[in-house]
Design an enzyme around this catalytic site. Structure first.
Site, PDB file in Angstrom:
ATOM      1  N   CYS A   1     -11.322  -1.850   6.103  1.00  0.00           N
ATOM      2  CA  CYS A   1     -11.510  -0.701   6.985  1.00  0.00           C
ATOM      3  C   CYS A   1     -12.516  -1.045   8.078  1.00  0.00           C
ATOM      4  CB  CYS A   1     -11.992   0.501   6.187  1.00  0.00           C
ATOM      5  SG  CYS A   1     -12.381   1.939   7.201  1.00  0.00           S
TER       6      CYS A   1
ATOM      7  N   TYR B   1      -3.169   4.680  15.196  1.00  0.00           N
ATOM      8  CA  TYR B   1      -3.728   4.511  13.852  1.00  0.00           C
ATOM      9  C   TYR B   1      -2.690   4.837  12.783  1.00  0.00           C
ATOM     10  CZ  TYR B   1      -6.872   5.288   9.859  1.00  0.00           C
ATOM     11  OH  TYR B   1      -7.487   5.256   8.631  1.00  0.00           O
TER      12      TYR B   1
ATOM     13  N   GLU C   1      -6.551  -3.922  10.789  1.00  0.00           N
ATOM     14  CA  GLU C   1      -7.690  -3.307  11.457  1.00  0.00           C
ATOM     15  C   GLU C   1      -8.707  -4.406  11.766  1.00  0.00           C
ATOM     16  OE1 GLU C   1      -9.323   0.107   9.529  1.00  0.00           O
ATOM     17  OE2 GLU C   1      -7.364   1.063   9.259  1.00  0.00           O
TER      18      GLU C   1
ATOM     19  N   ASP D   1      -9.508  -3.259   0.533  1.00  0.00           N
ATOM     20  CA  ASP D   1      -8.671  -2.068   0.506  1.00  0.00           C
ATOM     21  C   ASP D   1      -7.216  -2.512   0.357  1.00  0.00           C
ATOM     22  OD1 ASP D   1     -10.702   0.136   1.326  1.00  0.00           O
ATOM     23  OD2 ASP D   1     -10.979  -1.420   2.829  1.00  0.00           O
TER      24      ASP D   1
ATOM     25  N   TYR E   1      -5.316  -3.813   6.083  1.00  0.00           N
ATOM     26  CA  TYR E   1      -6.693  -4.129   5.690  1.00  0.00           C
ATOM     27  C   TYR E   1      -6.859  -5.605   5.324  1.00  0.00           C
ATOM     28  CZ  TYR E   1      -7.081   0.958   5.173  1.00  0.00           C
ATOM     29  OH  TYR E   1      -7.074   2.317   5.386  1.00  0.00           O
TER      30      TYR E   1
ATOM     31  N   CYS F   1     -17.803   4.384   3.856  1.00  0.00           N
ATOM     32  CA  CYS F   1     -17.736   2.942   4.086  1.00  0.00           C
ATOM     33  C   CYS F   1     -17.428   2.262   2.764  1.00  0.00           C
ATOM     34  CB  CYS F   1     -19.052   2.407   4.652  1.00  0.00           C
ATOM     35  SG  CYS F   1     -19.064   0.604   4.819  1.00  0.00           S
TER      36      CYS F   1
ATOM     37  N   CYS G   1     -22.502 -17.689   1.766  1.00  0.00           N
ATOM     38  CA  CYS G   1     -21.757 -18.689   2.524  1.00  0.00           C
ATOM     39  C   CYS G   1     -22.723 -19.609   3.253  1.00  0.00           C
ATOM     40  CB  CYS G   1     -20.837 -18.014   3.525  1.00  0.00           C
ATOM     41  SG  CYS G   1     -19.914 -19.190   4.549  1.00  0.00           S
TER      42      CYS G   1
END
Length: 217
Positions: A55, A86, A98, A129, A134, A199, A208
């Protein structure tokens, strides 16, 4: 079927929605937090990076908080349908994901540093998601960006494997058309719009390493 938000396989190009010749809306602006224009042309010396990590609301906020980021905007990328909405993207029938466009000053923040944030902010082995809109993706703007994206992916994989995750599934491909999303999506989680908004972004807890790629433009 148009509003199937859980489509898990990419639509074939010949079955994608037709879209439209012109955008159905303008993205608005300026940036709610950074107060810079959302769309170009951008000032000389700035570079563009495009990421898909679930998202786009939380993803955009993650990047605009980084020093050296000049502006961000969210949109749709990596698909077939021109100028999608959307609802069309969420149907899974446009092929888009997205995405967040990050405009940055390479004198203040490196592309590698942006990639480190990208990898650590989500689960690149399966996404955060459900739905093709996504999916995890890095859309590159130069051979140097492509090489750095691949190098950081390969460097991150052992850290994920050590935590029991599978292989990274992130798409790394040259950037195609980027279609800005509707104005209400831009900086959705800013204090001015929805400070308590949803969120679902979440990383794996793996770190990383950067400094793994040394490429020339």
């Amino acid at each position: 079927m148009l509003f199937d938000r859980h489509k898990t396989s990419l639509v074939p190009a010949d079955q994608a929605l037709p879209g439209r010749e012109s955008p159905a809306f303008a993205p608005g602006g300026p940036h709610t937090v950074l107060d810079h224009p959302l769309t170009g042309p951008y000032p000389d010396g700035l570079e563009v990076a495009d990421f898909g990590l679930g998202c786009f609301w939380g993803a955009e906020r993650t990047f605009w908080r980084l020093p050296g980021v000049w502006t961000t905007l969210v949109g749709y990328q990596g698909g077939y349908t021109p100028n999608p909405t959307y609802e069309e993207v969420c149907s899974g029938l446009t092929g888009h994901t997205e995405a967040v466009r990050v405009v940055f000053d390479p004198a203040q923040i490196s592309y590698e540093r942006l990639l480190q944030t990208f990898w650590e902010a989500h689960d690149p082995t399966q996404g955060n998601d459900v739905g093709t809109q996504y999916r995890s993706a890095v859309y590159t703007h130069s051979p140097a960006q492509a090489a750095t994206a691949a190098a950081t992916r390969d460097a991150f994989q052992p850290a994920l494997t050590a935590l029991g995750y599978g292989p990274i599934t992130t798409e790394i491909a040259p950037a195609g058309p980027f279609y800005p999303a509707e104005p209400y999506h831009q900086q959705y989680l800013s204090e001015a719009k929805n400070p308590n908004g949803y969120c679902g972004l979440g990383g794996t807890g793996a770190s990383c390493p950067i400094g793994v790629a040394r490429t020339r433009d």
